[in-house]
Write a protein that holds these residues in place. Structure first.
Motif, PDB file in Angstrom:
ATOM      1  N   ASP A 397       4.415 -19.601  16.280  1.00 24.91           N
ATOM      2  CA  ASP A 397       4.905 -18.930  17.489  1.00 24.91           C
ATOM      3  C   ASP A 397       3.788 -18.595  18.479  1.00 24.91           C
ATOM      4  O   ASP A 397       4.032 -18.459  19.680  1.00 24.91           O
ATOM      5  CB  ASP A 397       5.665 -17.646  17.119  1.00 24.91           C
ATOM      6  N   GLY A 398       2.557 -18.409  18.009  1.00 31.10           N
ATOM      7  CA  GLY A 398       1.447 -18.033  18.898  1.00 31.10           C
ATOM      8  C   GLY A 398       0.742 -19.244  19.494  1.00 31.10           C
ATOM      9  O   GLY A 398       1.222 -20.388  19.432  1.00 31.10           O
ATOM     10  N   GLU A 399      -0.429 -18.987  20.035  1.00 31.64           N
ATOM     11  CA  GLU A 399      -1.213 -20.077  20.639  1.00 31.64           C
ATOM     12  C   GLU A 399      -1.982 -20.852  19.574  1.00 31.64           C
ATOM     13  O   GLU A 399      -2.258 -22.044  19.749  1.00 31.64           O
ATOM     14  CB  GLU A 399      -2.188 -19.504  21.675  1.00 31.64           C
ATOM     15  N   ASP A 400      -2.351 -20.154  18.478  1.00 33.81           N
ATOM     16  CA  ASP A 400      -3.106 -20.791  17.407  1.00 33.81           C
ATOM     17  C   ASP A 400      -2.359 -20.611  16.093  1.00 33.81           C
ATOM     18  O   ASP A 400      -1.576 -19.674  15.903  1.00 33.81           O
ATOM     19  CB  ASP A 400      -4.499 -20.172  17.276  1.00 33.81           C
ATOM     20  N   VAL A 401      -2.666 -21.489  15.142  1.00 34.67           N
ATOM     21  CA  VAL A 401      -2.115 -21.390  13.795  1.00 34.67           C
ATOM     22  C   VAL A 401      -3.258 -21.607  12.809  1.00 34.67           C
ATOM     23  O   VAL A 401      -4.153 -22.434  13.045  1.00 34.67           O
ATOM     24  CB  VAL A 401      -0.984 -22.418  13.573  1.00 34.67           C
ATOM     25  N   THR A 402      -3.242 -20.842  11.710  1.00 34.45           N
ATOM     26  CA  THR A 402      -4.329 -20.919  10.722  1.00 34.45           C
ATOM     27  C   THR A 402      -3.774 -21.401   9.383  1.00 34.45           C
ATOM     28  O   THR A 402      -2.733 -20.922   8.913  1.00 34.45           O
ATOM     29  CB  THR A 402      -4.992 -19.539  10.534  1.00 34.45           C
TER      30      THR A 402
END
Length: 585
Positions: A397-402
């Motif tokens: 959902d955000g700008e980055d994924v980890t």
């Protein structure tokens, strides 16, 4: 079981079983089945195959007894297939600590107790070494892995193990077996074969050995849809000993039908209940005394980590209750473990009644970004993104994924992950079947049948020993004797032998000694019927109407009937198979 046990003495004297390599002093835990024992064992295996494989419509396989180490890493045997070992400080002999506790206290099922508690019991009761009598209090109890290790090929680069059970040989071949079953659940796979456990202290003859024969069925089911036809065994009555009764001081065994224990929740799983019903009938058919038989539920501490519920078939032998078989609901543990440790899919495709449309999260990672950014880990990061999208789409959902790969964290811009949610039409899904497992020891079944069928009585003032084995499993079906070894009687008796063998009957011929002594020899090995060719058979006796007939003697009652030779093979076959009763002749 030695030094005076009549069953063991009979077994050795008459060729049922004996300790192996006796010429070299014998080796503990290994037995050779003699002519009578090998035949009895084969017959027991055949009846199990008929009931659990053929009648149930299952497949049968025959897997290797040696398997590579990764199989047992996946199954958990390398880490958890242990017994409690205690070593005597004086003589150095090793013993199973739980057996010492059970043999010298009122505590049952010590195997299910933690090691620390067993050490406390050894100290509290001041238990001693069974070999030399030295005290064992304060001695450390350790886990000892029971598997026999070997090497596959030269050198030590490919370790393997003798299988401790036959089940893994079925599980590892599941992908191919599922194809043979056309991916239709439920389907069952059986196997009868040798298994090996490096027992710390083999004992009690065939009841605790290092090499033994197992008969196992692995039934693969859809846990959401598949149920057995309980009506087939609902009225089968058996003795049940649930965990709740074992935990009380005055616990009792309940006589009930399979249908009743399932309805009342005593047995929680319908498949377990179904196979308990089948097993009860089978054990009774091979000669196990139902007054010395029960089904006992595992206590919580005994349950294997994969088992939701487990029941044992047990029999009383020499004053002890011994395990004959286990009935476990193993869930999807085995197939999931082998899928995790291998490159194969251990699933089946379950077709929906109608196709459905669902939203599916997908990723299409930009490898032109991941490659320069993460180097050699780029492919693993892409795989991790795919798994994360399937398990937790909200993570994108955000700008980055980890994501994590081998303990290291990698952060990727969502736009570079190529995340999207699409509508797809699916006709089915891949599911991991659950496993229901009835597993029994053939050797223990054989020994129990011998013990429960052992009889002593008196005939005409003479003591007699006989084995009241059911005719279907007796090593030999019929003994054929000429009354005398002259006047053509022996030749006629040999013709009878040839005819009966041609009809598929197991026959022994004996012309040595008095006829009564020959009867006794056959009684002692459990031969249910004896045929005597006499002078009446030849038409030289007192009654000419008896020409062409022989005397048939029944083992248990010693009753005798005259039967025409031309009907003899059919009559004996019907008697063996239970299609006719001796009293009706």
């Amino acid at each position: 079981m030695s030094g005076g046990n009549p069953v063991v003495e009979l077994a050795k004297r008459r060729g049922f079983f004996l300790q192996s390599a006796g010429a070299y002093g014998g080796v503990s835990g290994f037995y050779t089945f003699g002519p009578q024992g090998a035949a009895l064992k084969q017959n027991i295996e055949d009846t199990w195959r008929e009931r659990f494989t053929i009648q149930e419509g299952n497949m049968e396989v025959d897997a290797p007894t040696v398997m590579p180490e990764p199989v047992f890493e996946a199954s958990g045997h390398l880490d958890g297939f242990d017994d409690m070992l205690v070593e005597c400080p004086e003589c150095g002999e090793s013993h199973r600590a739980d057996h010492i506790v059970e043999d010298n206290t009122d505590i049952e099922e010590a195997e299910s107790l933690p090691i620390e508690e067993v050490e406390e019991i050894v100290a509290e009761y001041e238990l001693v070494c069974p070999t030399c009598g030295a005290g064992l209090a304060g001695q450390a109890i350790q886990d000892f892995n029971l598997m026999f290790e070997t090497n596959i090929g030269p050198g030590s680069s490919s370790p393997g193990y003798l299988r401790p059970e036959t089940a893994q040989g079925i599980f590892v071949e599941f992908p191919q077996l599922a194809e043979y079953a056309r991916n239709q659940l439920p389907f069952g796979v059986t196997q009868i074969g040798r298994a090996y456990r490096n027992e710390i202290s083999p004992r009690k003859s065939l009841l605790r050995v290092r090499e033994f024969t197992q008969a196992e069925l692995e039934l693969f089911v859809d846990p959401e849809e598949d149920e057995p036809d309980i009506s087939a065994v609902a009225d089968v009555e058996a003795p049940f000993y649930p965990a709740s009764e074992q935990e009380g001081d005055d616990g009792e065994i309940t006589e009930a039908t399979v249908g009743e224990v399932l309805e009342e929740g005593v047995v929680g799983d319908p498949w377990i209940a179904y196979y308990l019903g089948i097993a009860k009938q089978w054990y009774e058919s091979i000669g196990v005394d139902m007054d010395r038989f029960r089904f006992r539920q595992h206590l919580p501490g005994e349950l294997a980590h994969y088992a939701a519920d487990c029941w044992d078939a047990e029999a009383e032998v020499d004053g002890d209750w011994i395990e004959l078989a286990g009935f476990a609901y193993r869930g999807d543990y085995d197939l999931s473990k082998h899928a995790e440790h291998s490159d194969e899919e251990f699933t089946v495709f379950k077709q929906y009644d109608e196709p459905i449309t669902v939203e599916r999260a997908t990723v299409d990672p930009d490898m032109s970004y991941l490659g320069p950014e993460f180097g050699g880990d780029a492919a693993a990061v892409a795989d991790a993104l795919e798994v994360l999208a399937e398990r937790n789409p909200d993570a994108f959902d955000g700008e980055d994924v980890t994501v994590e790969v081998d303990g290291a964290s990698y952060t990727v811009p969502v736009e570079r992950a190529g995340f999207a949610v699409e509508e797809v039409t699916e006709s089915g899904e891949h599911i991991t079947p659950h496993v229901v497992e009835p597993s029994l020891g053939i050797d223990r079944a054989l020994y129990t049948a011998l013990d429960h069928c052992y009889r002593e009585d008196e005939i005409d003032g003479e003591e007699r020993t006989f084995l009241q084995l059911p005719p279907e499993v007796a090593p030999t079906t019929v003994g054929v004797f000429p009354l005398m070894d002259r006047d053509g009687l022996a030749e006629n008796a040999q013709e009878v032998v040839d005819d009966l063998r041609a009809a598929g009957l197991s026959v022994t011929y004996d012309d040595s000694g008095a006829i009564g002594r020959r009867y006794r020899r056959q009684d002692e090995v459990g031969t249910p019927f004896c045929v005597t060719v006499d002078y009446d058979t030849l038409g030289d006796g007192d009654d000419p109407d008896l020409e062409g007939t022989v005397t048939v003697r029944e083992r248990d009652t010693t009753a005798q009937r005259r039967v025409p030779i031309d009907a003899l093979a059919e009559t004996l076959t019907e008697l063996r198979d239970g299609d006719r009763h001796f009293d009706d002749l």
